[in-house]
Design a protein around this motif. Structure first.
Motif, PDB file in Angstrom:
ATOM      1  N   LEU A 430       0.856  -1.186   0.000  1.00  0.00           N
ATOM      2  CA  LEU A 430       0.000   0.000   0.000  1.00  0.00           C
ATOM      3  C   LEU A 430       0.894   1.240   0.000  1.00  0.00           C
ATOM      4  CD1 LEU A 430      -3.054   0.512   2.350  1.00  0.00           C
ATOM      5  CD2 LEU A 430      -1.456   2.353   1.871  1.00  0.00           C
ATOM      6  N   HIS A 431       0.579   2.209  -0.834  1.00  0.00           N
ATOM      7  CA  HIS A 431       1.401   3.422  -0.926  1.00  0.00           C
ATOM      8  C   HIS A 431       0.601   4.676  -0.590  1.00  0.00           C
ATOM      9  CE1 HIS A 431       4.481   0.978  -2.761  1.00  0.00           C
ATOM     10  NE2 HIS A 431       3.633   0.567  -3.673  1.00  0.00           N
ATOM     11  N   PRO A 432       1.022   5.423   0.432  1.00  0.00           N
ATOM     12  CA  PRO A 432       0.425   6.739   0.684  1.00  0.00           C
ATOM     13  C   PRO A 432       1.097   7.770  -0.232  1.00  0.00           C
ATOM     14  CG  PRO A 432       1.958   6.137   2.451  1.00  0.00           C
ATOM     15  CD  PRO A 432       2.011   5.034   1.446  1.00  0.00           C
ATOM     16  N   CYS A 482       5.848   8.698  -2.885  1.00  0.00           N
ATOM     17  CA  CYS A 482       5.241   7.871  -1.860  1.00  0.00           C
ATOM     18  C   CYS A 482       5.780   8.362  -0.516  1.00  0.00           C
ATOM     19  CB  CYS A 482       5.600   6.406  -2.065  1.00  0.00           C
ATOM     20  SG  CYS A 482       4.909   5.377  -0.754  1.00  0.00           S
ATOM     21  N   GLN A 484       5.926   6.729   2.268  1.00  0.00           N
ATOM     22  CA  GLN A 484       6.553   5.664   3.045  1.00  0.00           C
ATOM     23  C   GLN A 484       8.057   5.876   2.894  1.00  0.00           C
ATOM     24  OE1 GLN A 484       8.289   3.012   3.556  1.00  0.00           O
ATOM     25  NE2 GLN A 484       7.074   1.259   4.239  1.00  0.00           N
ATOM     26  N   HIS A 487      10.177   3.707   0.772  1.00  0.00           N
ATOM     27  CA  HIS A 487       9.848   3.731  -0.655  1.00  0.00           C
ATOM     28  C   HIS A 487      10.399   5.001  -1.299  1.00  0.00           C
ATOM     29  CE1 HIS A 487       6.144   0.926   0.220  1.00  0.00           C
ATOM     30  NE2 HIS A 487       7.275   0.453   0.682  1.00  0.00           N
ATOM     31  N   PHE A 492      11.005   6.017  -5.218  1.00  0.00           N
ATOM     32  CA  PHE A 492       9.585   6.312  -5.440  1.00  0.00           C
ATOM     33  C   PHE A 492       9.310   7.811  -5.343  1.00  0.00           C
ATOM     34  CE2 PHE A 492       5.408   3.755  -4.839  1.00  0.00           C
ATOM     35  CZ  PHE A 492       4.704   4.642  -5.617  1.00  0.00           C
TER      36      PHE A 492
END
Ligand SMILES: [Cu+2]
Length: 499
Positions: A430-432, A482, A484, A487, A492
């Motif tokens: 899951l990516h915020p 992202c 995270q 990430h 990312f």
């Protein structure tokens, strides 16, 4: 405002802030200084000083840890600004490392935003930077470090550099009795192989078959070559407002009170939930922006850096544990006691029913977003353990340079146009997803059109697709990443520029 250059805009803002239209608050010296040099008014006292330093903090009785904090406290000071009223802030760095302080969720210029990738100057090690900006938009924002951590688990968001910002709107919708600010945050991180990220967060629970097939095939091929799973991060200590459950002051409430909670997930890497047994949450704002359709939910889910503002009506007297629905994380401290008057005693926890987070619940019923002028397609993929044991992350096949240096922008914007970003997640994580210096509108969740929910972070589920729209209304380099930490540090990220 479209035809006004940034410099002129700042001049105008300075004049407005110092004029008789806005009473008191901003000393004339600041406004005058800002007219000549917007980001370094050289004289006068700052409205706020934020000091970055390694300090001891007590997170439980007889448990003191040393982390980098703002003003020697965790969370950092709550900064209350007035929308549109210029502030001068001194950023003082007492550490050995150049720092970036990011004003998350605010529509500020690049030289203030706090991201080296965009070109914001660093706050030098053992040095100071004075900045000045016009806080906007109103609502719950926050500030945090934007340093990358890489393999250093004392750096970046693993530290204690988190503080709330509340920008007071011109008209406060006052149907609550008081506000309580909460930040959810873990400490004492360590590396592990494979994580335990919750899998039951988002609604719908479906996956896009083609994304799943590609992601699973890539993972299989990597493991077949003998690669281990990439590193993940776990934590020993969990806190709300910097205290383990049972080690801080309870939130004392009275029956019938309506408490507006402003909840921030200040984690470097984790998705969090928050429940209060016997009570429900009426969500009125997401990421500080009022939602078109306030709705009641049994508990909250927040991706890294997300905020939820929700009203809880105190109608179930007792002493309760407000905490994460993960038993393990709550037992390691992710909770705070809510105690009604005359109900002191051992706080109780009741496991809530399963509940998945659905952003469209808060959207305009039947609403349709405006059509975009252009759509950017983005696919996110994981190269398992490809970067010295860390997963490498790519956007359309490209990993952002690991050095964190400025890179050429991959996407180009024309001021005033409306853009759609259609994001496809070819990984099971899951990516915020966060966009700097702009607010976006959620327009599609897993094939379902939606409108009216304005945010700056959105959770994108494993093998899922989401679209958001934004108007290019704040010229300058704009970082997209992202949130995270593992990430973003390992590829990312990407940049938008204005052409
Ligand atoms: Cu991510």
């Amino acid at each position: 405002m479209i035809s006004v250059s940034r410099r002129n805009f700042l001049k105008t803002a300075g004049i407005v802030a110092g004029s008789a239209l806005v009473p008191s608050a901003v000393p004339q010296a600041h406004a005058a200084a800002s007219q000549t040099e917007a980001t370094s008014p050289s004289s006068g006292k700052a409205d706020h000083t934020i000091r970055i330093a390694a300090t001891p903090i007590e997170i439980a009785k007889n448990k003191i840890i040393s982390v980098t904090t703002y003003n020697g406290q965790f969370p950092g000071p709550l900064l209350r600004f007035k929308e549109g009223q210029q502030v001068v802030v001194d950023l003082v760095n007492d550490t050995d490392t150049p720092e970036q302080l990011h004003w998350h969720g605010q529509l500020v210029p690049v030289d203030v935003d706090g991201a080296s990738e965009e070109g914001t100057p660093y706050i030098p090690a053992h040095g100071t930077r004075r900045i000045s900006f016009v806080p906007r938009p109103a609502g719950h924002r926050f500030f945090h470090t934007h340093n990358r951590s890489g393999a250093d688990l004392s750096a970046g968001q693993y530290s204690g550099q988190v503080g709330h910002v509340y920008i007071e709107p011109r008209h406060e919708p006052g149907n609550y009795d008081r506000e309580v600010f909460l930040v959810l945050k873990e400490f004492e991180p360590s590396f592990s192989r494979g994580g335990d990220m919750p899998q039951d967060v988002l609604f719908p629970a479906t996956r896009v078959k083609s994304l799943e097939q590609k992601g699973e095939a890539a993972m299989k091929a990597s493991l077949a070559k003998g690669m281990p799973h990439g590193y993940e991060v776990g934590y020993d200590i969990f806190t709300i407002n910097g205290r383990k459950l049972g080690h801080g002051e309870p939130i004392k409430v009275k029956q019938g009170e309506r408490v507006l909670f402003h909840v921030l997930n200040g984690s470097a890497t984790e998705i969090r939930s928050l429940a209060l047994p016997g009570h429900t949450f009426r969500v009125v704002a997401l990421d500080g922006n009022p939602v078109p359709n306030p709705a009641t939910v049994p508990f909250l889910w927040l991706g890294t850096a997300e905020r939820v503002s929700a009203i809880v009506e105190m109608n179930h007297p007792g002493a309760w544990i407000m905490g994460d629905t993960s038993d393990d994380d709550r037992r390691h401290g992710m909770g705070i006691v809510v105690e009604y008057a005359n109900h002191a005693g051992k706080a109780q926890w009741i496991t809530p029913p399963k509940f998945r987070w659905d952003y469209t619940k808060f959207a305009k019923p039947g609403g349709t977003a405006s059509a975009p002028d252009e759509t950017f397609e983005m696919t996110f993929a994981k190269d398992n353990a490809a970067e010295e044991g860390f997963n490498r992350w790519t956007i359309n096949g490209v990993a952002y340079p690991m050095t964190g240096a400025m890179a050429p922008a991959a996407f180009h914007l024309h001021e005033g146009r409306r853009y759609r970003v259609h994001m496809r997640n070819e990984s099971d994580d899951l990516h915020p997803i966060h966009l700097h210096r702009h607010v976006f509108e959620l327009t599609n969740i897993m094939g379902k059109a939606t409108a009216g929910v304005m945010k700056d972070v959105v959770m994108l589920g494993g093998y899922q697709e989401v679209a958001f729209d934004f108007v290019a209304d704040n010229p300058g380099m704009t970082l997209f990443h992202c949130h995270q930490q593992l990430h973003m540090d390992f590829g990312f990220m990407t940049l938008f520029d204005y052409v």
